[in-house]
Design a protein around this motif. Sequence first.
Motif, mmCIF file in Angstrom:
data_model
loop_
_atom_site.group_PDB
_atom_site.id
_atom_site.type_symbol
_atom_site.label_atom_id
_atom_site.label_comp_id
_atom_site.label_asym_id
_atom_site.label_seq_id
_atom_site.Cartn_x
_atom_site.Cartn_y
_atom_site.Cartn_z
ATOM 1 N N MET A 1 0.726 -1.004 -0.030
ATOM 2 C CA MET A 1 -0.056 0.018 0.018
ATOM 3 C C MET A 1 0.849 1.365 0.027
ATOM 4 S SD MET A 1 -3.182 0.422 -0.242
ATOM 5 C CE MET A 1 -4.404 1.435 -0.047
ATOM 6 N N LYS A 2 1.989 1.219 0.805
ATOM 7 C CA LYS A 2 2.861 2.510 0.678
ATOM 8 C C LYS A 2 3.345 2.696 -0.543
ATOM 9 C CE LYS A 2 3.953 2.079 5.670
ATOM 10 N NZ LYS A 2 4.923 1.864 6.693
ATOM 11 N N LEU A 3 4.034 1.652 -1.356
ATOM 12 C CA LEU A 3 4.596 1.623 -2.568
ATOM 13 C C LEU A 3 3.495 2.310 -3.581
ATOM 14 C CD1 LEU A 3 6.672 0.937 -4.169
ATOM 15 C CD2 LEU A 3 5.955 -1.126 -4.772
ATOM 16 N N LEU A 4 2.140 1.864 -3.503
ATOM 17 C CA LEU A 4 1.023 2.350 -4.281
ATOM 18 C C LEU A 4 0.879 3.745 -4.110
ATOM 19 C CD1 LEU A 4 -0.946 1.848 -6.478
ATOM 20 C CD2 LEU A 4 -2.649 1.278 -4.564
ATOM 21 N N ARG A 5 1.157 4.179 -2.829
ATOM 22 C CA ARG A 5 0.850 5.825 -2.633
ATOM 23 C C ARG A 5 1.844 6.697 -3.156
ATOM 24 N NH1 ARG A 5 0.893 7.386 3.558
ATOM 25 N NH2 ARG A 5 2.748 6.374 3.360
ATOM 26 N N ALA A 6 3.073 5.834 -2.952
ATOM 27 C CA ALA A 6 4.302 6.557 -3.542
ATOM 28 C C ALA A 6 4.433 6.747 -5.010
ATOM 29 C CB ALA A 6 5.590 5.964 -3.100
ATOM 30 N N VAL A 7 3.963 5.553 -5.734
ATOM 31 C CA VAL A 7 3.849 5.672 -7.091
ATOM 32 C C VAL A 7 2.694 6.689 -7.675
ATOM 33 C CG1 VAL A 7 3.281 4.221 -9.226
ATOM 34 C CG2 VAL A 7 4.841 3.464 -7.566
ATOM 35 N N LEU A 8 1.806 6.759 -6.828
ATOM 36 C CA LEU A 8 0.523 7.517 -7.142
ATOM 37 C C LEU A 8 0.988 9.166 -7.204
ATOM 38 C CD1 LEU A 8 -2.662 5.949 -5.915
ATOM 39 C CD2 LEU A 8 -1.944 6.152 -8.351
ATOM 40 N N ILE A 9 1.666 9.435 -6.150
ATOM 41 C CA ILE A 9 2.223 10.687 -5.840
ATOM 42 C C ILE A 9 3.177 11.314 -6.846
ATOM 43 C CG2 ILE A 9 3.681 12.185 -4.223
ATOM 44 C CD1 ILE A 9 2.478 10.725 -2.047
ATOM 45 N N LEU A 10 4.244 10.343 -7.177
ATOM 46 C CA LEU A 10 5.182 10.925 -8.432
ATOM 47 C C LEU A 10 4.693 10.799 -9.655
ATOM 48 C CD1 LEU A 10 8.256 8.339 -7.009
ATOM 49 C CD2 LEU A 10 7.819 10.983 -6.997
ATOM 50 N N PHE A 11 3.661 9.834 -9.867
ATOM 51 C CA PHE A 11 3.053 9.870 -11.265
ATOM 52 C C PHE A 11 1.982 11.048 -11.382
ATOM 53 C CE2 PHE A 11 5.129 5.991 -11.982
ATOM 54 C CZ PHE A 11 5.442 6.180 -13.277
ATOM 55 N N VAL A 56 11.272 5.952 -4.428
ATOM 56 C CA VAL A 56 12.359 6.579 -4.675
ATOM 57 C C VAL A 56 13.597 6.009 -4.414
ATOM 58 C CG1 VAL A 56 13.406 8.989 -4.442
ATOM 59 C CG2 VAL A 56 10.828 8.757 -4.802
ATOM 60 N N THR A 57 13.549 5.461 -3.372
ATOM 61 C CA THR A 57 14.934 4.961 -2.771
ATOM 62 C C THR A 57 15.457 3.863 -3.747
ATOM 63 O OG1 THR A 57 14.206 5.541 -0.524
ATOM 64 C CG2 THR A 57 16.033 3.919 -0.795
ATOM 65 N N PRO A 58 14.923 2.930 -3.983
ATOM 66 C CA PRO A 58 15.479 1.927 -5.092
ATOM 67 C C PRO A 58 15.721 2.399 -6.357
ATOM 68 C CG PRO A 58 13.367 1.088 -4.235
ATOM 69 C CD PRO A 58 13.607 2.525 -3.689
ATOM 70 N N LEU A 59 15.108 3.602 -6.899
ATOM 71 C CA LEU A 59 15.414 4.342 -8.056
ATOM 72 C C LEU A 59 16.787 5.203 -7.746
ATOM 73 C CD1 LEU A 59 11.981 5.675 -9.522
ATOM 74 C CD2 LEU A 59 13.351 4.020 -10.350
ATOM 75 N N LEU A 60 16.966 5.774 -6.774
ATOM 76 C CA LEU A 60 17.991 6.597 -6.566
ATOM 77 C C LEU A 60 19.341 5.597 -6.265
ATOM 78 C CD1 LEU A 60 16.825 9.265 -3.947
ATOM 79 C CD2 LEU A 60 17.485 9.540 -6.336
ATOM 80 N N LEU A 65 22.518 3.283 -13.596
ATOM 81 C CA LEU A 65 21.928 2.711 -14.511
ATOM 82 C C LEU A 65 20.781 3.346 -15.622
ATOM 83 C CD1 LEU A 65 21.108 -0.499 -13.014
ATOM 84 C CD2 LEU A 65 22.882 -0.364 -14.356
ATOM 85 N N LEU A 66 20.110 4.398 -15.063
ATOM 86 C CA LEU A 66 19.269 5.181 -15.823
ATOM 87 C C LEU A 66 20.203 6.142 -16.927
ATOM 88 C CD1 LEU A 66 16.847 6.000 -13.117
ATOM 89 C CD2 LEU A 66 16.601 4.154 -14.846
ATOM 90 N N PHE A 67 21.509 6.306 -16.684
ATOM 91 C CA PHE A 67 22.086 7.321 -17.637
ATOM 92 C C PHE A 67 22.721 6.518 -18.568
ATOM 93 C CE2 PHE A 67 22.228 9.843 -13.813
ATOM 94 C CZ PHE A 67 21.644 11.167 -14.119
#
Length: 114
Positions: A1-11, A56-60, A65-67
Amino acid sequence: MKLLRAVLILFSCLYLGKGLVYLSHLPIPGSIIGMLLLFLALSSGLVKGHWVSPFVTPLLRHMTLLFIPAGVGLMNYLDLISSHALALLGTTLLSTWLLILAVGTWHQRRQPHD
């Protein structure tokens, strides 16, 4: 549920930024406006940092790799980059110097005088 909230905020910030650019025809990418909106929401306390950290933490952690796609994309333009290398180098050095000067001046003005 926390992951879904984080994704919804960012998107939500991303697509709100894209929508603002679409409506206003600003010459700025919508993702930049979305990041600015997220920054303002985090700075104002409207969005808490721990609400977005699960996404965000796993993305950071794996940001380098994103570059890779951008770096590989630059390989297609080596001729153009080499023909304007002096201008690119000069611009990079000048902008870096101006940024250091601006940040140093700003920081000195914020320090209390003795």
